[in-house]
Every structure is written in C-alpha cells, then in structure tokens.
Scaffold this motif. Structure first.
Motif, mmCIF file in Angstrom:
data_model
loop_
_atom_site.group_PDB
_atom_site.id
_atom_site.type_symbol
_atom_site.label_atom_id
_atom_site.label_comp_id
_atom_site.label_asym_id
_atom_site.label_seq_id
_atom_site.Cartn_x
_atom_site.Cartn_y
_atom_site.Cartn_z
ATOM 1 N N GLY A 106 0.809 -1.214 0.000
ATOM 2 C CA GLY A 106 0.000 0.000 0.000
ATOM 3 C C GLY A 106 0.837 1.255 0.000
ATOM 4 N N LEU A 107 1.958 1.229 0.706
ATOM 5 C CA LEU A 107 2.832 2.399 0.765
ATOM 6 C C LEU A 107 3.374 2.746 -0.614
ATOM 7 C CD1 LEU A 107 4.262 4.453 2.653
ATOM 8 C CD2 LEU A 107 6.151 2.817 2.810
ATOM 9 N N LEU A 108 3.636 1.729 -1.419
ATOM 10 C CA LEU A 108 4.152 1.959 -2.767
ATOM 11 C C LEU A 108 3.080 2.473 -3.719
ATOM 12 C CD1 LEU A 108 6.456 -1.180 -3.146
ATOM 13 C CD2 LEU A 108 7.167 1.195 -2.786
ATOM 14 N N GLN A 109 1.816 2.370 -3.310
ATOM 15 C CA GLN A 109 0.695 2.868 -4.122
ATOM 16 C C GLN A 109 -0.194 3.755 -3.261
ATOM 17 O OE1 GLN A 109 -1.154 -0.420 -6.470
ATOM 18 N NE2 GLN A 109 0.385 -1.716 -5.506
ATOM 19 N N LEU A 110 0.426 4.659 -2.532
ATOM 20 C CA LEU A 110 -0.261 5.417 -1.497
ATOM 21 C C LEU A 110 -1.441 6.219 -2.031
ATOM 22 C CD1 LEU A 110 -0.038 5.857 1.538
ATOM 23 C CD2 LEU A 110 1.429 7.823 1.101
ATOM 24 N N GLY A 111 -1.288 6.800 -3.222
ATOM 25 C CA GLY A 111 -2.352 7.631 -3.765
ATOM 26 C C GLY A 111 -3.655 6.895 -3.989
ATOM 27 N N LYS A 112 -3.591 5.596 -4.278
ATOM 28 C CA LYS A 112 -4.789 4.807 -4.544
ATOM 29 C C LYS A 112 -5.590 4.511 -3.283
ATOM 30 C CE LYS A 112 -2.725 2.501 -8.565
ATOM 31 N NZ LYS A 112 -2.383 1.190 -9.174
ATOM 32 N N LEU A 113 -4.970 4.676 -2.115
ATOM 33 C CA LEU A 113 -5.640 4.348 -0.861
ATOM 34 C C LEU A 113 -6.476 5.487 -0.296
ATOM 35 C CD1 LEU A 113 -2.789 2.488 1.064
ATOM 36 C CD2 LEU A 113 -4.753 1.448 -0.059
ATOM 37 N N ALA A 129 8.955 8.686 4.947
ATOM 38 C CA ALA A 129 10.409 8.680 4.788
ATOM 39 C C ALA A 129 10.868 7.429 4.053
ATOM 40 C CB ALA A 129 11.092 8.762 6.155
ATOM 41 N N THR A 130 10.232 6.299 4.348
ATOM 42 C CA THR A 130 10.555 5.062 3.631
ATOM 43 C C THR A 130 10.178 5.179 2.164
ATOM 44 O OG1 THR A 130 10.198 3.713 5.616
ATOM 45 C CG2 THR A 130 10.098 2.583 3.478
ATOM 46 N N ARG A 131 8.972 5.658 1.901
ATOM 47 C CA ARG A 131 8.484 5.756 0.529
ATOM 48 C C ARG A 131 9.384 6.644 -0.313
ATOM 49 N NH1 ARG A 131 5.302 8.541 -3.035
ATOM 50 N NH2 ARG A 131 5.328 10.370 -1.682
ATOM 51 N N ARG A 132 9.792 7.777 0.248
ATOM 52 C CA ARG A 132 10.627 8.703 -0.516
ATOM 53 C C ARG A 132 12.028 8.131 -0.732
ATOM 54 N NH1 ARG A 132 10.337 15.106 -0.581
ATOM 55 N NH2 ARG A 132 12.089 15.510 -1.951
ATOM 56 N N LEU A 133 12.585 7.499 0.298
ATOM 57 C CA LEU A 133 13.914 6.901 0.157
ATOM 58 C C LEU A 133 13.917 5.851 -0.959
ATOM 59 C CD1 LEU A 133 16.265 5.736 2.997
ATOM 60 C CD2 LEU A 133 15.765 4.203 1.102
ATOM 61 N N VAL A 134 12.894 5.008 -0.962
ATOM 62 C CA VAL A 134 12.820 3.954 -1.979
ATOM 63 C C VAL A 134 12.623 4.555 -3.364
ATOM 64 C CG1 VAL A 134 11.415 2.024 -2.797
ATOM 65 C CG2 VAL A 134 12.037 2.174 -0.382
ATOM 66 N N ARG A 135 11.747 5.544 -3.460
ATOM 67 C CA ARG A 135 11.465 6.159 -4.761
ATOM 68 C C ARG A 135 12.695 6.823 -5.351
ATOM 69 N NH1 ARG A 135 7.625 11.223 -4.641
ATOM 70 N NH2 ARG A 135 9.602 12.139 -3.998
ATOM 71 N N GLU A 136 13.502 7.469 -4.509
ATOM 72 C CA GLU A 136 14.626 8.240 -5.015
ATOM 73 C C GLU A 136 15.923 7.436 -5.141
ATOM 74 O OE1 GLU A 136 15.069 11.761 -2.691
ATOM 75 O OE2 GLU A 136 13.105 12.572 -3.263
ATOM 76 N N TYR A 138 15.929 3.653 -5.437
ATOM 77 C CA TYR A 138 15.772 2.300 -5.983
ATOM 78 C C TYR A 138 14.881 2.307 -7.225
ATOM 79 C CZ TYR A 138 17.703 0.701 -1.518
ATOM 80 O OH TYR A 138 18.511 0.486 -0.422
ATOM 81 N N SER A 139 15.003 3.337 -8.040
ATOM 82 C CA SER A 139 14.138 3.472 -9.219
ATOM 83 C C SER A 139 14.358 2.365 -10.239
ATOM 84 C CB SER A 139 14.361 4.836 -9.880
ATOM 85 O OG SER A 139 15.730 4.995 -10.255
ATOM 86 N N GLN A 140 15.480 1.664 -10.158
ATOM 87 C CA GLN A 140 15.777 0.594 -11.117
ATOM 88 C C GLN A 140 15.053 -0.701 -10.779
ATOM 89 O OE1 GLN A 140 17.695 1.730 -8.727
ATOM 90 N NE2 GLN A 140 19.425 0.397 -8.203
ATOM 91 N N TYR A 141 14.375 -0.759 -9.621
ATOM 92 C CA TYR A 141 13.677 -1.977 -9.205
ATOM 93 C C TYR A 141 12.164 -1.805 -9.371
ATOM 94 C CZ TYR A 141 18.109 -3.343 -7.063
ATOM 95 O OH TYR A 141 19.421 -3.661 -6.847
ATOM 96 N N GLU A 148 10.359 -6.038 -1.555
ATOM 97 C CA GLU A 148 11.313 -6.568 -0.575
ATOM 98 C C GLU A 148 12.269 -5.474 -0.087
ATOM 99 O OE1 GLU A 148 11.337 -9.629 0.802
ATOM 100 O OE2 GLU A 148 9.470 -9.936 -0.284
ATOM 101 N N ILE A 149 12.689 -4.617 -0.985
ATOM 102 C CA ILE A 149 13.557 -3.499 -0.602
ATOM 103 C C ILE A 149 12.810 -2.563 0.345
ATOM 104 C CG2 ILE A 149 14.660 -1.403 -1.484
ATOM 105 C CD1 ILE A 149 15.335 -3.050 -4.030
#
Length: 280
Positions: A106-113, A129-136, A138-141, A148-149
C-alpha cells in the motif's frame, strides 16, 4: 468463532493444569525481556517464530510495524514504547518486518488508498520517509524486488523514528538499550537481522557475542565479504584461549547464495552486501 472457543477449552483443560505455578507467578506482574514491534499480519506470530514463552515478549503490532516519530501521532505506539522502557525496564527492542507485507504494498501505491481506505492512507503516511527513500534510490527496481527493498528499508526507518523518543534517546546514550532490525520470510521461516557495521542483513546468530572465557561458545554465524555468501551453523565447541587472552575466531563454511531460492540474485546482493555500503 467455534474454532476459537474449542481452542480455549483445550487451553484450559491441557495447558493451564500443567503451568499453574507459572500463571500464578505472572498474575503478580510481568517482566518481559524484549519489546517486539511487528506487523498485524495474521501470518506473523512473534512467540511462535522466536519460541518465546508466555511473558517473555512485550508486543506492539500494527499495519506495517510502524512507530510514528515522537509527537507525530496520539496513538498507543508511543505510550507502549515509553511504558516498556520506563515501567518494565526493557533493554532490547526488535523491529520486525516481513515478506509480502500488504502495508508496504500500500505504501508503494499510497495515492490509490486515499479514497478507499482513508484511515490506512493517513497511517501509512507515517512511513513517508521510507516511501521517498525507496522512490529516489531504488528506481531501477520494480514488482516483488521493490517490495522486498521497501520492507527492509522500512524497518530501518522505524528504528530511526524510535530514536526520536526521549526515553529511547536517553537509554541509548547510557548504553542501556539495544535495538535490532529483523525481516521475517514467511515462506521459509528464516529471519535476517540488519548489521549496522556492515550495512547488511545477516543471520541473527552473527550478532551474538561469545560468552565469558572458559565457557562454551554459542552457535553463531560469521559475516563474510563479497561475493555474497551465508555461513553454515558452527556446532558448540569449547571456547579455548589461543594464548594471547583472546578467543579464536569461529570457523565459517561458505554456502552460495544460489542455495537460498527465496532471494533473487539482485536481492541477495542487496541484502548481504548492503544497500548503504554499495552507495558509499
């Protein structure tokens, strides 16, 4: 409900008569050894996966094993943390995420919730903070690898949030508190623990220290360098001094990551070598 009622009857008839002394002792107060923070997911049972006894764990559970930063929410998480440390004198905390976490999906698709589950949306924003760290970073995943990341990074985010609590900050400064990051893999029952020195997730046994000299060394793992490998468990052996006052290093048998099918090669590289270390 019928199954639960039958289970309670079995508990009263089988467990209680054999543990009356223990239950009587617990009725006078609790002395848990560990604060265990994990997800509400029904597939996670802290006592089962650690084989802890009744009274051993003080448990906080919620969607995504989230601890909002100090002052950010009026929920029970902060109060439970404060009570565990101040009133129960707990000196070890485990924050445990898990594979296939719906909250992290859900965090990776926060807007849909926001429209369908506004309360979930508001809650997961505490992990922005997790969502932004991953987005900025780990964009290659994508897909399961990105999930999992996110799970692994979110555990570390919650530890940073814990450190904003005055009681946690003070006890850490006094070296009277330890915090551990775990990720539990549902499909295998395996737990990996984050090692802050190597910035890697490793088997938790590697974080055990040797006992006092002259006693038996505990079973443990030894961390190794790239290429990523895990280590087989070393059986208990007498901890004999090598003559210079130090105990000898335990022997480690390397096992190829390929023998761990629940990890893709990319995940294995990230987890065992560490995302932070790779960016340095």
């Amino acid at each position: 409900m019928k199954k639960l009622i039958q289970g309670h009857r079995q508990f009263r008839e089988s467990y209680v008569p054999r543990h009356l002394d223990q239950l009587e002792e617990l009725s006078h107060g609790q002395k848990p050894r560990v604060l265990f923070i994990t997800c509400s997911d029904s597939r996670i049972d802290p006592n089962l996966i650690t084989q802890a006894d009744i009274g051993d764990l003080f448990i906080i559970r919620n969607a995504g094993n989230i601890i909002p930063p100090y002052g950010a929410a009026n929920g029970g998480e902060g109060a439970a943390v404060e009570y565990a440390i101040n009133a129960l004198d707990i000196q070890q905390i485990i924050v445990c995420g898990h594979s296939h976490c719906g909250a992290m999906k859900g965090l990776l698709q926060l807007g849909k919730l926001e429209e369908e589950m506004p309360l979930v949306y508001d809650w997961l924003k505490h992990s922005e903070a997790t969502r932004r760290l991953v987005r900025e970073n780990y964009s290659q995943y994508s897909g399961e690898q990105l999930l999992e990341i996110t799970i692994a990074e979110n555990v570390l985010t919650q530890i940073e949030n814990l450190k904003t609590y005055p009681v946690v900050h003070s006890r850490l400064y006094q070296r009277k508190l330890e915090i551990f990051a775990w990720v539990y893999h549902i499909e295998t029952g395996e737990v990996l623990a984050f090692d802050p020195e190597t910035h890697a997730y490793v088997p938790p046994q590697s974080q055990l220290s040797l006992r006092e000299r002259g006693e038996v060394a505990p079973k443990q793992y030894t961390k190794t360098s790239a290429p990523p490998v895990a280590c087989e468990l070393v059986p208990d052996v007498p901890a004999v001094s090598n003559g210079n006052g130090r105990l000898p290093e335990p022997v480690c048998a390397e096992v190829p990551i390929e023998s761990m099918p629940w990890l893709s090669p990319e995940q294995a590289d990230r987890i065992y070598r560490g995302s932070v270390a790779r960016r340095q």
